[in-house]
Design an enzyme around this catalytic site. Structure first.
Site, PDB file in Angstrom:
ATOM      1  N   ASP A   6       0.856  -1.189   0.000  1.00  0.00           N
ATOM      2  CA  ASP A   6       0.000   0.000   0.000  1.00  0.00           C
ATOM      3  C   ASP A   6       0.891   1.237   0.000  1.00  0.00           C
ATOM      4  OD1 ASP A   6      -1.741  -2.129   0.567  1.00  0.00           O
ATOM      5  OD2 ASP A   6      -3.042  -0.872   1.809  1.00  0.00           O
ATOM      6  N   LYS A  61      -6.851   3.315  -3.699  1.00  0.00           N
ATOM      7  CA  LYS A  61      -7.316   3.321  -2.311  1.00  0.00           C
ATOM      8  C   LYS A  61      -7.495   4.762  -1.879  1.00  0.00           C
ATOM      9  CE  LYS A  61      -5.456   1.953   2.243  1.00  0.00           C
ATOM     10  NZ  LYS A  61      -4.393   1.207   2.955  1.00  0.00           N
ATOM     11  N   LYS A  75     -10.233   0.135  -2.907  1.00  0.00           N
ATOM     12  CA  LYS A  75     -10.224  -0.002  -1.452  1.00  0.00           C
ATOM     13  C   LYS A  75     -10.500   1.334  -0.776  1.00  0.00           C
ATOM     14  CE  LYS A  75      -7.236  -1.232   2.472  1.00  0.00           C
ATOM     15  NZ  LYS A  75      -5.918  -1.732   2.923  1.00  0.00           N
TER      16      LYS A  75
END
Lengths: 491, 304
Positions: free
Chosen positions: B141, B204, B240
C-alpha cells in the site's frame, strides 16, 4: 435508416435483485367506499354512481369511489361559494395562514400513510412517494401559508383580492402533490376550492379531505369531488366558478380553453411536454447520465416535464450511450411498495397501451430500440425502461408526448443546431442543459423556449420556484410568487 | 504488468465531476433497503473483504500475532464465517504476520513509501518497498506524493507509481490517493487516472491518518474512474476505501454502490476491500443479530 438491430449490451454484469423490502400496507387506513367531500362532510353522490379505483401493480380493486354528476358539482360549487361569501373570504389573512400551516404539519405527520396510499393507487415507487411527493406537498402548504398575510408585500401598491371559487382539475401522475400545488396558493389568497382528482388516483386527495376535517378547516373551503372527464367538464362549465386551474393533457387543455373562452373565468393550464435534455461534450458525464435517467425514468416517465428527448453531442455519444445502458441495467422494475424499486407500475392499462403503441411506432419508424432485460411481474401494468437511438426529428416518438419510460436519442454538433432542434416542438414546458461551461449555460438557456430549464440537474422541484410552460405546454405559473398571482385580482 | 501501454490521456484534462450530482447519486445507494438473506450474504462478503489493519508506532509482535489470529478466526462462536482478506501492517511487521498467517488464505499487506506522508526520496521509497516484498508482503500500500500532485507535477507522480510498481514484483500494488488532502472530486478523479495508467492494481482512498478519510461520494468517483478505465482498456482495477467505515450498514451501502457501478465481477476481495479495523466487530454483531434475533453486547466480540 438501419434496420432494427440489437445494440451492444451493457459492458458490465449487474445483479438486480435484493431480498424483498416491502413497505407495510397495514400502516394505511383505506375505507371500502369513499363519498364526495362537500361542505366539510363526506356525502353520498346524487348521481348514485360509484366506480372502482384499482392498484395498477396487481390489477386489484382498492376501493369504491363516488362519481360526481352535474348536480353534485353544483352542490360543491354552492358550498364553496357560501364558504367564500360567508367566512373564508372575510377571514383575516393571518387566521387563514394558521389553517394552512396546520394542513402542512398534518401532512407531515401522516406522511407514511400518504406515501403508501400514493404508491398503492398510482403505482409509483414508495421511494419516490416517500422522499419526493409527500414532503414536497407539505412544503407547498408551508410555503404558501407564509404568504397568506403578506400578499400586500408580494404585490406592493396593487391591492390584491381573491378571485372567489376556484375549480381545480388535477392529473394522475402526482396526485397528492398536484392537489397541494393547487389548494395551497388558492387558500392562501383567500379563495375557496372545488378540486377533482384524476379518476385513476383519487385516494390521496380523499385522504387529504379526511385530514382537512381533522384540521377543522371551515366547511366548504375545500370541496373534493371525484369522477372522470364528465365531472371535470361540469366543473369547467359551471357558471359560478371564477377560475379554472387545470393540469393534464394538451388535448383536454385545448377543450377547456375553448369552453372558458368568452367567459369571465380566469384560466391557467399546465399541459404536456416533450423536453429536450442536452448533453454537451464538456459536461460532467457520469452525473449527466444520472440526470438522463432521472429525467426520463422518474415516476415511470409519467412526468409532464420529463426529459424525453435526449440530445448528445456527437463526440461523446458512444460513451454516453454505453453508460446509459449499463445504468439502465441496474434499474429495478417491480412492486411499487418495495423500497428498492426504481420504476413502479404504469398508472393504468390505458396508459400502458399508449406507451406500447409508441414503442411499436418507434420500431416501425426504423429507430433502434434498447430496453432493460429485467423481469417484469406477471400481473399488473409494467414497462421496461426503454430507449431509442437513430431517431429522426420527424419521428413521432421524438415529436409526441409518450408519458412513459421511453427515451428518444439524437446527436448534434453545434449549439445552434441543438437549439433549433430543441425548440422545434409544439411544446415548451422544460429543458435540461449539461455543461461545465458557465457562459454556455447562460447562452443556451436564454435561447431555449421552455418554462423551466435545469442546468446540470433535472426534475428538481421547489415551492419557491415557478413552474409552467410556453406554447402548447400551457400558460400561467404555479409555485413561487407567480403561483400566487394566478389566484388574485387587483383593485 | 507495469504501466498500461495504451495511449496515455492528458492528465490535465481528466473528466470533470459535478459535486452536487455525485453526492446525490452516492446518497441514493443508501436508500437501498438490504434485508434477510441479502443482508446476511452481504455482511459475510463484507467480512471477507476487510483488510484488518494496525498501523501504529507502538505495534508489537504480540499485537500483530493477535490480529492475525483474529483474521483467521473472526468469531468462532458463529460457524462457517469467512476469514478477512488481508492484514495490513508496517514493513517491519511483515515477517511476523506472514509467519502467523502461514497456511491461511489471508494476505499480508504492507504500507510502504514513507507512509503516511510520503515525504521522502524516491530511492528510499523503492528500497522500503523492496524490503517489504522481501519480508513476504503480498500487497504493497503506497501513498502518492500529494505535494507534487497539487503542484501539478503529474508526471512525477506517475513515474513514482510506475517505479514502485516495478519494485513490487509480484506483489499487488495499492495506490493511496489520500483524498482528504486532494480536496476536490476533480482531483480525486485525476489522481485515480494517473494511478491506474501508471500501473496500480488497486486504488485506495486514504491512509486513515487524515480526515476526511473514505466517503461514499469519493469512493463513487474512484469506482467510476475504474469503470471508465475498464471501458477503455479492458483491464480491471480493484478498489479499497479506507478509514471511516466502521458500521455494518455503511459497509452494505458500499457494496450496493460497487454492485450498481461496476457490477458483480467486482464483488469479491480480489477486486474490492474495506480498509477498516473496527468494522469487523459491528458486522459480526449484526450477523449474530440476524442469526439469533437479538443483539449481543460488545463484550461477546473480541477486540483485537
Amino acid at each position: 435508416m438501419a434496420k432494427s438491430t440489437k445494440l451492444t449490451q451493457p459492458a458490465l454484469q449487474f445483479k438486480t435483485t435484493y431480498a424483498p423490502a416491502p413497505e407495510s400496507v397495514s400502516a394505511a387506513n383505506i375505507k371500502v367506499q369513499y363519498d364526495l367531500f362537500i361542505n366539510g362532510k363526506f356525502e353520498k353522490p346524487l348521481s348514485k354512481k360509484y366506480f372502482d379505483t384499482i392498484n395498477p401493480a396487481t390489477e386489484q380493486k382498492i376501493a369504491l369511489v363516488a362519481e360526481a354528476g352535474d348536480a353534485d358539482v353544483d352542490k360543491a360549487v354552492k358550498a364553496a361559494r357560501s364558504a367564500y361569501n360567508g367566512h373564508w373570504g372575510k377571514m383575516p389573512p393571518k387566521e387563514r395562514a394558521k389553517y394552512i400551516y396546520r394542513i402542512a404539519r398534518m401532512v407531515q405527520e401522516r406522511a407514511r400513510e400518504f406515501a403508501i396510499i400514493e404508491s398503492l393507487d398510482g403505482g409509483k415507487p414508495i421511494r419516490e412517494s416517500r422522499d419526493i411527493d409527500v414532503p414536497l406537498a407539505a412544503n407547498h402548504f408551508f410555503y404558501y401559508a407564509g404568504w397568506a398575510d403578506k400578499l400586500n408585500y408580494a404585490f406592493p401598491n396593487r391591492k390584491p383580492f381573491p378571485l372567489g371559487v376556484a375549480g381545480q382539475i388535477i392529473p394522475w401522475n402526482f396526485p397528492l402533490l398536484m392537489a397541494a400545488w393547487k389548494i395551497a396558493p388558492a387558500l392562501a389568497c383567500g379563495n375557496t376550492v372545488v378540486l377533482k382528482p384524476a379518476e385513476t388516483t383519487p385516494l390521496t386527495a380523499l385522504k387529504l379531505a379526511e385530514l382537512l376535517q381533522d384540521c377543522d378547516l371551515p366547511p366548504g373551503v375545500v370541496n373534493i369531488i371525484t369522477g372522470a372527464g364528465k365531472t371535470g367538464a361540469a366543473i369547467v362549465n359551471h357558471p359560478d366558478i371564477n377560475k379554472i386551474a387545470f393540469t393534464g393533457s394538451t388535448e383536454v387543455g385545448k377543450i377547456i380553453q375553448l369552453a372558458t373562452a368568452a367567459s369571465s373565468k380566469k384560466l391557467t393550464l399546465e399541459l404536456g411536454g416533450k423536453a429536450a435534455n442536452i448533453i454537451f461534450e464538456d459536461a460532467p458525464i457520469d452525473q449527466a447520465v444520472e440526470g438522463i435517467i432521472n429525467g426520463i425514468y422518474f415516476n415511470q416517465g409519467h412526468v409532464c416535464c420529463a426529459g424525453s428527448r435526449l440530445f448528445v453531442q456527437e463526440s461523446i455519444y458512444k460513451e454516453v450511450l454505453q453508460k446509459l445502458k449499463d445504468r439502465i441495467a441496474t434499474l429495478i422494475v417491480g412492486n411499487p411498495l418495495d423500497k428498492n424499486t426504481d420504476i413502479g407500475a404504469i398508472n393504468s392499462k390505458q396508459q400502458l397501451q399508449t406507451i406500447q403503441k409508441y414503442i411499436a411506432i418507434g420500431k416501425k419508424e426504423g429507430a433502434e430500440m434498447f430496453e432493460s432485460t429485467c423481469n417484469l411481474p406477471g400481473k399488473g401494468y409494467f414497462c421496461r425502461p426503454t430507449l431509442f437511438t437513430n431517431v429522426a426529428q420527424s419521428s413521432r416518438i421524438a415529436q409526441e408526448e409518450i408519458f412513459g419510460p421511453v427515451l428518444a436519442i439524437q446527436t448534434f454538433r453545434t449549439d445552434d443546431e441543438v437549439i433549433e432542434k430543441a425548440n422545434n416542438t409544439p411544446f415548451g414546458l422544460s429543458a435540461g442543459v449539461w455543461t461545465n461551461k458557465g457562459s454556455r449555460i447562460f447562452n443556451i438557456t436564454t435561447r431555449l423556449r421552455a418554462g423551466v430549464i435545469w442546468a446540470n440537474t433535472y426534475n428538481k422541484f421547489d415551492p419557491v420556484s415557478p413552474f409552467g410552460g410556453y406554447k402548447e405546454s400551457g400558460f400561467g405559473r404555479e409555485g413561487g410568487l407567480h403561483g400566487l398571482s394566478a389566484y388574485l385580482k387587483y383593485e | 504488468m507495469s504501466a498500461v501501454t495504451a495511449i496515455l490521456p492528458n492528465f490535465r484534462n481528466t473528466p470533470q465531476i459535478d459535486h452536487v450530482g455525485v453526492e446525490e447519486r452516492a446518497a441514493r445507494f443508501t436508500k437501498r433497503s438490504i434485508k434477510a438473506e441479502t443482508k446476511v450474504n452481504g455482511l459475510k462478503l463484507a467480512l471477507n473483504m476487510i483488510d484488518l489493519t494496525t498501523l501504529e508506532g507502538k505495534d508489537t509482535d504480540g499485537k500483530v500475532r493477535q490480529l492475525c489470529y483474529k483474521a483467521m478466526h473472526l468469531h468462532d462462536a458463529y460457524p462457517g464465517l469467512p476469514t478477512v482478506a488481508a492484514i495490513c501492517v508496517y514493513p517491519s511487521m511483515v515477517a511476523v504476520a506472514k509467519k502467523a498467517l502461514n497456511g491461511s488464505n489471508v494476505k499480508v499487506a504492507a504500507v510502504a513509501t514513507a507512509f503516511p506522508s510520503g515525504q521522502s526520496s524516491r530511492d528510499i521509497k523503492i528500497s522500503e518497498t523492496k524490503f517489504a516484498v522481501q519480508e513476504g508482503a503480498d500487497e504493497i500500500d503506497m501513498v502518492i506524493s500529494r505535494g507534487k500532485f497539487l503542484q501539478g507535477e503529474y508526471n512525477y507522480v506517475f513515474d513514482e507509481i510506475a517505479a514502485i510498481k516495478e519494485a513490487c514484483g509480484n506483489a499487488r500494488l495499492k495506490v493511496i490517493l489520500e483524498t482528504g488532502e486532494l480536496v476536490t472530486y476533480d482531483n480525486v478523479r485525476r489522481a485515480s487516472e494517473i494511478a491506474m495508467y501508471a500501473g496500480a492494481d488497486f486504488i485506495k482512498t486514504s491512509t486513515g491518518k487524515i480526515q476526511p478519510a473514505a466517503t461514499m461520494p469519493v469512493t463513487l468517483v474512484m469506482l467510476e474512474a475504474i469503470r471508465d478505465f475498464y471501458y477503455r482498456t479492458g483491464k480491471k482495477i480493484a478498489m479499497k476505501p479506507a478509514g471511516g467505515i466502521s458500521k455494518a450498514k455503511a459497509a452494505l451501502h458500499y457494496l450496493v454502490m460497487v454492485q450498481e457501478t461496476l457490477g458483480i465481477d467486482w464483488l469479491n476481495n480480489q477486486w474490492f476491500r474495506f480498509g477498516a479495523s473496527s468494522l469487523a466487530n459491528d458486522v459480526l454483531m449484526q450477523l449474530e443479530k440476524e442469526r439469533t434475533g437479538v443483539y449481543q453486547s460488545a463484550n461477546y466480540f473480541s477486540i483485537d
